[in-house]
Enzyme design. Structure first.
Site, PDB file in Angstrom:
ATOM      1  N   HIS A  26       1.022   8.065   3.843  1.00  0.00           N
ATOM      2  CA  HIS A  26       1.003   6.614   3.602  1.00  0.00           C
ATOM      3  C   HIS A  26      -0.205   6.282   2.745  1.00  0.00           C
ATOM      4  O   HIS A  26      -1.293   6.000   3.243  1.00  0.00           O
ATOM      5  CB  HIS A  26       0.962   5.882   4.959  1.00  0.00           C
ATOM      6  CG  HIS A  26       1.043   4.390   4.860  1.00  0.00           C
ATOM      7  ND1 HIS A  26       1.439   3.599   5.933  1.00  0.00           N
ATOM      8  CD2 HIS A  26       0.787   3.524   3.847  1.00  0.00           C
ATOM      9  CE1 HIS A  26       1.414   2.333   5.578  1.00  0.00           C
ATOM     10  NE2 HIS A  26       1.007   2.248   4.317  1.00  0.00           N
ATOM     11  N   HIS A  28      -0.758   4.144  -0.971  1.00  0.00           N
ATOM     12  CA  HIS A  28      -0.231   3.424  -2.140  1.00  0.00           C
ATOM     13  C   HIS A  28      -1.115   3.840  -3.308  1.00  0.00           C
ATOM     14  O   HIS A  28      -2.325   3.595  -3.278  1.00  0.00           O
ATOM     15  CB  HIS A  28      -0.327   1.914  -1.930  1.00  0.00           C
ATOM     16  CG  HIS A  28       0.417   1.441  -0.717  1.00  0.00           C
ATOM     17  ND1 HIS A  28       1.690   0.948  -0.780  1.00  0.00           N
ATOM     18  CD2 HIS A  28       0.071   1.417   0.593  1.00  0.00           C
ATOM     19  CE1 HIS A  28       2.104   0.624   0.439  1.00  0.00           C
ATOM     20  NE2 HIS A  28       1.136   0.897   1.299  1.00  0.00           N
ATOM     21  N   HIS A 206       7.535  -0.241   5.658  1.00  0.00           N
ATOM     22  CA  HIS A 206       6.458  -0.868   6.413  1.00  0.00           C
ATOM     23  C   HIS A 206       7.108  -1.802   7.434  1.00  0.00           C
ATOM     24  O   HIS A 206       7.978  -2.611   7.078  1.00  0.00           O
ATOM     25  CB  HIS A 206       5.576  -1.707   5.493  1.00  0.00           C
ATOM     26  CG  HIS A 206       4.619  -0.909   4.650  1.00  0.00           C
ATOM     27  ND1 HIS A 206       5.008   0.123   3.841  1.00  0.00           N
ATOM     28  CD2 HIS A 206       3.266  -1.027   4.509  1.00  0.00           C
ATOM     29  CE1 HIS A 206       3.934   0.620   3.233  1.00  0.00           C
ATOM     30  NE2 HIS A 206       2.861  -0.060   3.620  1.00  0.00           N
ATOM     31  N   GLU A 209       3.249  -4.060  10.978  1.00  0.00           N
ATOM     32  CA  GLU A 209       1.829  -4.099  10.577  1.00  0.00           C
ATOM     33  C   GLU A 209       1.316  -5.473  11.002  1.00  0.00           C
ATOM     34  O   GLU A 209       0.500  -5.602  11.908  1.00  0.00           O
ATOM     35  CB  GLU A 209       1.703  -3.885   9.057  1.00  0.00           C
ATOM     36  CG  GLU A 209       0.270  -3.972   8.534  1.00  0.00           C
ATOM     37  CD  GLU A 209       0.172  -3.861   7.002  1.00  0.00           C
ATOM     38  OE1 GLU A 209       1.202  -4.029   6.312  1.00  0.00           O
ATOM     39  OE2 GLU A 209      -0.962  -3.626   6.505  1.00  0.00           O
ATOM     40  N   ASP A 287      -3.722   4.391   3.417  1.00  0.00           N
ATOM     41  CA  ASP A 287      -3.095   3.160   2.936  1.00  0.00           C
ATOM     42  C   ASP A 287      -3.566   2.801   1.512  1.00  0.00           C
ATOM     43  O   ASP A 287      -2.885   3.135   0.546  1.00  0.00           O
ATOM     44  CB  ASP A 287      -3.339   2.010   3.919  1.00  0.00           C
ATOM     45  CG  ASP A 287      -2.261   0.918   3.863  1.00  0.00           C
ATOM     46  OD1 ASP A 287      -1.249   1.098   3.156  1.00  0.00           O
ATOM     47  OD2 ASP A 287      -2.425  -0.116   4.547  1.00  0.00           O
ATOM     48  N   ASP A 288      -4.714   2.143   1.415  1.00  0.00           N
ATOM     49  CA  ASP A 288      -5.268   1.734   0.112  1.00  0.00           C
ATOM     50  C   ASP A 288      -6.757   2.067   0.111  1.00  0.00           C
ATOM     51  O   ASP A 288      -7.610   1.187   0.260  1.00  0.00           O
ATOM     52  CB  ASP A 288      -5.056   0.227  -0.090  1.00  0.00           C
ATOM     53  CG  ASP A 288      -3.590  -0.137  -0.074  1.00  0.00           C
ATOM     54  OD1 ASP A 288      -2.905   0.128  -1.072  1.00  0.00           O
ATOM     55  OD2 ASP A 288      -3.119  -0.653   0.957  1.00  0.00           O
TER      56      ASP A 288
HETATM   57  N1  ADE Z   1       0.942  -2.583  -0.301  1.00  0.00           N
HETATM   58  C1  ADE Z   1      -0.218  -1.921  -0.368  1.00  0.00           C
HETATM   59  N2  ADE Z   1      -0.787  -1.840   0.826  1.00  0.00           N
HETATM   60  C2  ADE Z   1       0.032  -2.464   1.703  1.00  0.00           C
HETATM   61  C3  ADE Z   1       0.012  -2.709   3.100  1.00  0.00           C
HETATM   62  N3  ADE Z   1      -0.999  -2.301   3.881  1.00  0.00           N
HETATM   63  N4  ADE Z   1       1.029  -3.397   3.648  1.00  0.00           N
HETATM   64  C4  ADE Z   1       2.037  -3.818   2.885  1.00  0.00           C
HETATM   65  N5  ADE Z   1       2.111  -3.614   1.574  1.00  0.00           N
HETATM   66  C5  ADE Z   1       1.125  -2.929   0.981  1.00  0.00           C
HETATM   67 ZN    ZN Z   2       0.887   0.524   3.283  1.00  0.00          ZN
END
Ligand code: ADE
Ligand code: ZN
Length: 347
Positions: A26, A28, A206, A209, A287-288
């Protein structure tokens, strides 16, 4: 049977967590774009930015919820224009992954963020794929791509995006669903996911969350996904937890993200330990990472420092990451052997 490692003391956990082979499921890729690279690409492409400096941009990374993050994340991605830009972004991530003992990674990308600005689908996918192939050859990291649909846009837009990507079908293994969760339930994308399934794509979404447990049910029952991204809100629904455990549905949990986006107040309040205790196939992911304070090993290190997790949990999480991947059984078996060997070395 859950493995235990009573002879590995807590003070050795940081070294173990860094050294153990792992998969990332996971990430992005647009969320790996560091401020320095944003400025470099902005200069290369003559794109104007709303912030005067790297420091000013980084200072804006104070989020109150998912949407407040997404606004800045999509603005950051506006510097990506050419195939080389996508390659350079992914290559930077893959080099870090290799250094963190990531053996396999399944990378999300958001084509609509780019095609809506006039960037050709080919530039996006060819650039990412070139970096992924290069990672296999030069770094020994196996990397695959998962095309994500933006859920704040319409299903028709997602269907068009899929059609646009189909000539490049061989370059990605799966489809996912991301962006603003609340108010955009999985069932909004029933038709496009059905089409992806016909095409033999692996499916993830997703869910849970910020959204309710109902979104997780519908991701499973309507979209027929094989993994849930995040899913941390499942614990509010005991019947759902039973289902996830019985069917071994993996959850790709992202601890630092959850704190940055205020899903949990602090890491010490994260429910990763409860998810594992409930018998769920949880994994740890970044994630990011450029926005949330760290890459994969930082997620493991900070989470283990904040929660009462031990070497047995580390083993379970790393093993889950391989088992939950879309790799073939032979690769999974090889990676798990390497994992076992690393735990042996810590004896
Ligand atoms: N796009 C990038 N990060 C995300 C996240 N945590 N939740 C939903 N969309 C995303
Ligand atoms: Zn994500």
């Amino acid at each position: 049977m859950k493995k235990t490692f009573p002879h590995i003391p807590r003070e050795r956990l940081p070294a173990l967590l860094a050294a153990m082979p792992k998969a990332e499921l996971h990430i992005h890729i647009e969320g790996s774009l560091e401020p320095e690279l944003i400025f470099e690409l902005a200069k290369r492409n003559g794109v104007a930015l709303a912030y005067p400096s790297v420091e000013a941009l980084r200072a804006a990374y104070a989020f109150t919820d998912l949407q407040s993050f997404l606004d800045i994340y999509y603005a950051g991605a506006s510097v990506l224009l050419t195939e080389d830009d996508f390659h350079d972004m992914a290559w930077a991530y893959l080099r870090r992954a290799a250094a963190e003992n990531v053996l396999h990674t399944e990378i999300f990308f958001d084509p609509q963020t780019h095609t809506a600005r006039g960037v050709p689908m080919e530039a996006v996918i060819h650039g990412l794929k070139r970096a992924a192939d290069r990672a296999g050859a030069e770094l020994g990291v196996s990397a695959q791509l998962i095309l994500c649909f933006l859920r704040h846009l319409s299903e028709d837009d997602a269907l068009q995006t899929l059609e646009q990507a189909l000539p490049l079908r061989e370059h990605f293994i799966g489809a996912g669903l991301d962006s603003s969760e609340r108010g955009h339930p999985p069932e909004k994308f029933a038709r496009v996911f059905a089409r992806c399934r016909e095409l033999g794509l692996r499916l993830v979404a997703h869910a849970g969350e910020e959204g309710p447990p109902e979104y997780i049910w519908n991701a499973l029952d309507v979209l027929k996904v094989e993994r849930i991204d995040h899913g941390v809100r499942c614990l509010g629904d005991p019947a759902l937890v039973q289902r996830l455990a019985r069917e071994h549905i993996p959850l790709t949990v992202c601890p630092l993200s959850n704190v940055k986006l205020c899903v949990f107040d602090q890491l010490g309040a994260h429910n990763l330990g409860e998810l594992l205790s409930a018998g769920l196939a949880a994994t740890v992911n970044s994630d990011d990472p450029a926005y949330f304070g760290g890459y994969l090993n930082q997620n493991y290190l900070e989470t283990f420092a904040a929660l009462p997790l031990d070497a047995g949990h580390a083993y379970t999480l790393a093993r889950n990451s391989f088992e939950a991947s879309f790799a073939d059984q032979a690769d999974k078996a090889r990676w798990i052997e390497r994992l076992d060997a690393t735990f042996e070395q810590f004896r």
